[in-house]
Design a protein around this motif. Structure first.
Motif, mmCIF file in Angstrom:
data_model
loop_
_atom_site.group_PDB
_atom_site.id
_atom_site.type_symbol
_atom_site.label_atom_id
_atom_site.label_comp_id
_atom_site.label_asym_id
_atom_site.label_seq_id
_atom_site.Cartn_x
_atom_site.Cartn_y
_atom_site.Cartn_z
ATOM 1 N N UNK B 310 0.939 -1.292 -0.094
ATOM 2 C CA UNK B 310 -0.116 -0.120 -0.067
ATOM 3 C C UNK B 310 0.836 1.446 -0.179
ATOM 4 N N UNK B 311 1.712 1.265 0.671
ATOM 5 C CA UNK B 311 2.609 2.589 0.893
ATOM 6 C C UNK B 311 4.104 2.344 0.232
ATOM 7 N N UNK B 312 4.294 1.303 -0.563
ATOM 8 C CA UNK B 312 5.455 1.254 -1.556
ATOM 9 C C UNK B 312 4.902 1.164 -2.804
ATOM 10 N N UNK B 394 -2.472 5.420 5.449
ATOM 11 C CA UNK B 394 -2.437 6.511 5.053
ATOM 12 C C UNK B 394 -1.389 7.339 5.617
ATOM 13 N N UNK B 395 -1.267 7.233 7.050
ATOM 14 C CA UNK B 395 -0.179 7.858 7.439
ATOM 15 C C UNK B 395 1.227 7.498 6.966
ATOM 16 N N UNK B 396 1.299 6.307 6.814
ATOM 17 C CA UNK B 396 2.464 5.637 6.138
ATOM 18 C C UNK B 396 2.906 6.197 4.798
ATOM 19 N N UNK B 397 1.582 6.408 4.039
ATOM 20 C CA UNK B 397 1.954 7.228 2.684
ATOM 21 C C UNK B 397 2.065 8.424 2.705
ATOM 22 N N UNK B 399 4.018 9.717 5.132
ATOM 23 C CA UNK B 399 5.318 9.837 5.760
ATOM 24 C C UNK B 399 6.494 9.568 4.583
ATOM 25 N N UNK B 400 5.959 8.625 3.753
ATOM 26 C CA UNK B 400 6.914 8.339 2.664
ATOM 27 C C UNK B 400 6.867 9.507 1.545
ATOM 28 N N UNK B 401 5.787 10.044 1.395
ATOM 29 C CA UNK B 401 5.798 11.320 0.553
ATOM 30 C C UNK B 401 6.648 12.547 1.107
ATOM 31 N N UNK B 402 6.366 12.685 2.291
ATOM 32 C CA UNK B 402 7.205 13.707 2.709
ATOM 33 C C UNK B 402 8.714 13.416 2.923
ATOM 34 N N UNK B 403 9.095 12.291 3.033
ATOM 35 C CA UNK B 403 10.542 11.796 2.678
ATOM 36 C C UNK B 403 11.005 11.914 1.433
#
Lengths: 254, 533
Positions: B310-312, B394-397, B399-403
């Protein structure tokens, strides 16, 4: 090497199966002569199913040797499997086939031609009293019916050795009686039966030899009469062998 | 091939019995539409390849096209965590079936992971054979290329299947596979259409040692013997690789692979704290129900894999569009990247969270009917669990977008989270109904999905447009009024309507569960045939 007439049906030497740091089967050595009805007993988690899975070729041993009908496993596994009848864990059945279709499928896998496999499947369905519902899927069968269809499938190619994992589990009295009669008949005709069971009464009535496994080790093995010894029943002997005569404790609140 | 015949026959009977007599059309519809589209594409290829005037274009595009076919066949099924049909070796290993026969059937079953590519190659080959300017041995070249693809697919599937069956490393392996698979797309995004690295792979001046280049040369009538030697060498190499992998899979003991030292199995305190979270927030029995769901889902390899994807995976596939915006849609992706990825992640998670909420723990479904707890509360527990994991996703998504230093801001956060919330409400409503009406048993231990119920897929075709219609309305409102407030206003209205729909759907699901509990439990308890599909 062909199947030796005098070779034991099952010969296990120093068999070990280790999962992580736990030995599920620990140095098991066991010989089952041909034509013997052998009961393999043990409490839950003792290593019965792991042993039978190794005999069936479903799990490779960590060490040790297995010979079935005089042939080494897994080197000659194809020849061995051809002569074995399996009553495996019921998850090994194909749920979306009818009972007749499953038995026919197993017959064809064992090399019977299609017409013979179908004819024998029909006869076995009738013998096991499953013929009255030919269109019923195995998924819709009760637990006892699933065991019956598994046993019917195990018989279709007239094997010399039967490996059975809890064949009487969930089977009603009439079905169990039928299955017992069929198995005794197979032994009379020279077949060897190796079964695991929790139903000690059944084992006591059927088996001439018994082995008890506990924590992966064979703690007792011999003729039924010798095993029972001075105990009244096999259950008493079994509990005594495990050293659990006084294990029952009641909880304060219970 | 007596055994092969018996296996194919048993599978045919299994499929026959699996389809509901009155629902065959529903089940077959999505497949017919999908493969119909590919058959149309195959016909177009036939037209192009049979036209002598198109030969210059074919010369340029064929190596890259064959590479795309290879990638689709090998990589796309893995990226979707589905690998078509395969033999259920757990059930077949006990029988006297020669390994060679099992291997042959397994190779043929790999066709099911790339039927689309078989259609395309068929169209191309027939066209090439009709074209006097192309080589007559196109059929031979295509057949060997198909064999190469099938064999490598067996090897890869077996190797990955074993790796994914191992606790602890399966998520890492899948993550690496996703990154590897996304590499060409990222290279394209960074260097324009064809980067120097990609040129070595796909263009007509590509290295002649690649199997797709060799196949292309054979079809185009260039350097017959060297090309045939190259393609044959690749095929023989993959045959050796796939036989080796297949025999390792036959001998693989998943029980042994998943055991570890008892010292290592001592659970960390923070995992236990995580599992106990719901009990701190909710009273029993709801707290106990949610805690059980937490424990069960967190331990399910299928769930963990999808959560990771989902977040990768979602980020990776949309990333190039955000970096290299092309056309009006490209601009849309840049502006709404977070929203798009969040919604995509929710859709991915929906499979393991609520389309078939009882599928993973079928034995528990029976308990729910026996326990002194209302079924409404059970459903609520499942929904709250799904909500928690979706919010976490969604929080992980984010966080990764921010990274990745994607443009984020308060407006984008608010928009993405509001859209995700509305989508969730409608998805939960549909999911509760489907979980009861289309319940089916799923193996939670299986990381890779081997198939999906056709009927459910058909329903999703209809459900997704309906679910996303309120979101579309909100964006239309923003477009029409040129105001962000209009978007949030309509989203607010959507949320109110969604909550009413959710309430009605939940009532209906609970009533249906009460009426159909017997058939539902029976549907959850069924297994597969000799071929898992």
């Amino acid at each position: 090497m062909n199947q030796g007439d005098g070779a034991p049906a099952i010969e296990i030497r120093d068999l070990r199966k280790v999962y992580g740091d736990k030995a599920a089967v620990d140095g098991l050595t066991l010989t089952v002569p041909q034509g013997c009805f052998f009961g393999f007993l043990g409490p839950n988690g003792a290593g019965k199913t792991t042993t039978i899975k190794m005999l069936m070729g479903l799990a490779p041993p960590t060490s040790g040797t297995i010979q079935l009908l005089g042939l080494p496993m897994p080197e000659r596994s194809l020849e061995i499997k051809q002569q074995i009848g399996l009553v495996p864990d019921e998850s090994m059945l194909f749920d979306h086939l009818t009972g007749g279709e499953f038995i026919e499928f197993v017959g064809r896998i064992y090399g019977l031609d299609r017409a013979m496999a179908r004819a024998r499947a029909d006869e076995l369905l009738d013998l096991f009293e499953l013929g009255s519902m030919p269109k019923k899927l195995i998924a819709e069968y009760s637990k006892g019916m699933r065991k019956r269809v598994a046993m019917a499938a195990a018989l279709i190619h007239r094997p010399k050795l039967f490996l059975m994992d809890e064949p009487f589990e969930g089977v009603d009295a009439v079905g169990a009686r039928l299955m017992k009669d069929i198995l005794l008949d197979q032994v009379r005709h020279g077949a060897t039966i190796f079964l695991t069971s929790h139903v000690l009464e059944v084992v006591e009535r059927l088996c001439e030899r018994v082995g008890i496994i506990h924590e992966g080790k064979l703690i007792a093995e011999g003729l039924m009469a010798d095993m029972r010894g001075t105990a009244e029943t096999l259950e008493d002997a079994f509990v005594r062998a495990l050293g659990m005569e006084n294990a029952a404790e009641t909880l304060d609140w219970l | 091939m007596t055994c092969a015949g018996a296996i194919v026959w048993a599978q045919w009977r299994t499929l026959w019995h699996s389809y509901p007599r009155r629902g065959v059309a529903w089940s077959a519809a999505p497949s017919l539409i999908w493969y119909g589209l590919w058959a149309g594409a195959a016909f177009s290829f036939l037209r192009v390849f049979s036209n002598p005037a198109e030969v210059p274009v074919i010369r340029i595009a064929l190596p890259g096209g064959l590479l795309l076919i290879f990638l689709y066949w090998q990589v796309v099924p893995l990226m979707l965590a589905t690998t078509g049909s395969s033999l259920d070796l757990r059930k077949l290993r006990a029988y006297p079936i020669p390994d060679g026969q099992l291997f042959s059937i397994e190779v043929l079953l790999r066709i099911t992971a790339g039927i689309e590519m078989v259609l395309v190659l068929t169209g191309m080959t027939i066209g090439a054979m009709l074209n006097p300017a192309l080589a007559k041995w196109s059929l031979l070249a295509t057949l060997v290329y198909v064999a190469f693809n099938l064999l490598i697919a067996v090897g890869l599937r077996d190797m990955l299947g074993r790796l994914l069956a191992r606790k602890r490393i399966r998520e890492l392996v899948f993550f690496l596979v996703i990154l590897t698979a996304a590499l060409p797309q990222l290279l394209l995004a960074r260097h324009g259409m064809v980067s120097p690295q990609l040129r070595l792979l796909v263009t007509r001046d590509a290295w002649e040692g690649w199997p797709w280049t060799a196949t292309s040369n054979l079809i185009l009538g260039n350097r017959f013997w060297p090309s045939l030697a190259v393609l044959s060498a690749w095929t023989v190499g993959t045959l050796v690789f796939s036989r080796w992998q297949f025999s390792r899979t036959l001998a693989f003991d998943s029980d042994a692979a998943n055991t570890h030292d008892s010292r290592a199995s001592r659970r960390s305190w923070w995992i236990e704290w995580f599992y106990r979270l719901p009990s701190a927030a909710f009273k029993d029995p709801l707290g106990a129900l949610i805690e059980k769901e937490f424990r069960f889902l967190a331990r399910s390899p299928r769930f963990r894999l999808v959560f990771l994807m989902g977040f990768t995976f979602g980020l990776v596939i949309w990333l190039p569009m955000a970096f290299v915006p092309r056309g009006p849609l490209g601009g849309f992706f840049v502006r709404n990247y977070l929203t798009v990825v969040c919604v995509y992640s929710l859709m991915l998670m929906s499979e393991v969270c609520f389309w078939n909420a009882f599928g993973f723990d079928r034995s528990a479904a029976q308990f729910y009917f026996l326990a002194p707890v209302s079924f409404r509360r059970v459903m609520a527990g499942k929904n709250l669990t799904a909500l928690f994991f979706m919010l976490l996703e969604i929080a992980m998504v984010t966080a990764v977008c921010a990274l990745l230093r994607m443009p984020l801001g308060a407006r984008r956060f608010a928009e993405a989270y509001s859209v995700a919330a509305v989508v969730m409400i409608f998805l939960f409503s549909a999911g509760n109904l489907l979980s009861i009406r289309q319940a089916r048993g799923v193996d939670p231990g299986n990381s890779i999905r081997t198939g999906a119920a056709g009927r459910l897929q058909a329903m999703l075709f209809a459900i997704y447009p309906v679910t996303f219609a309120p979101i579309l309305l909100a964006y239309l409102a923003r477009y029409a009024f040129g105001s962000q407030a209009a978007l949030f206003g309509v989203l607010g209205l959507d949320a109110v309507v969604g909550l009413i729909v959710y309430r009605v759907a939940l009532d209906s699901a609970v009533r249906t569960a009460d009426l159909t509990r017997e058939s539902m439990i029976a549907a959850l308890s069924t297994g597969d045939g000799p071929i898992a599909n």
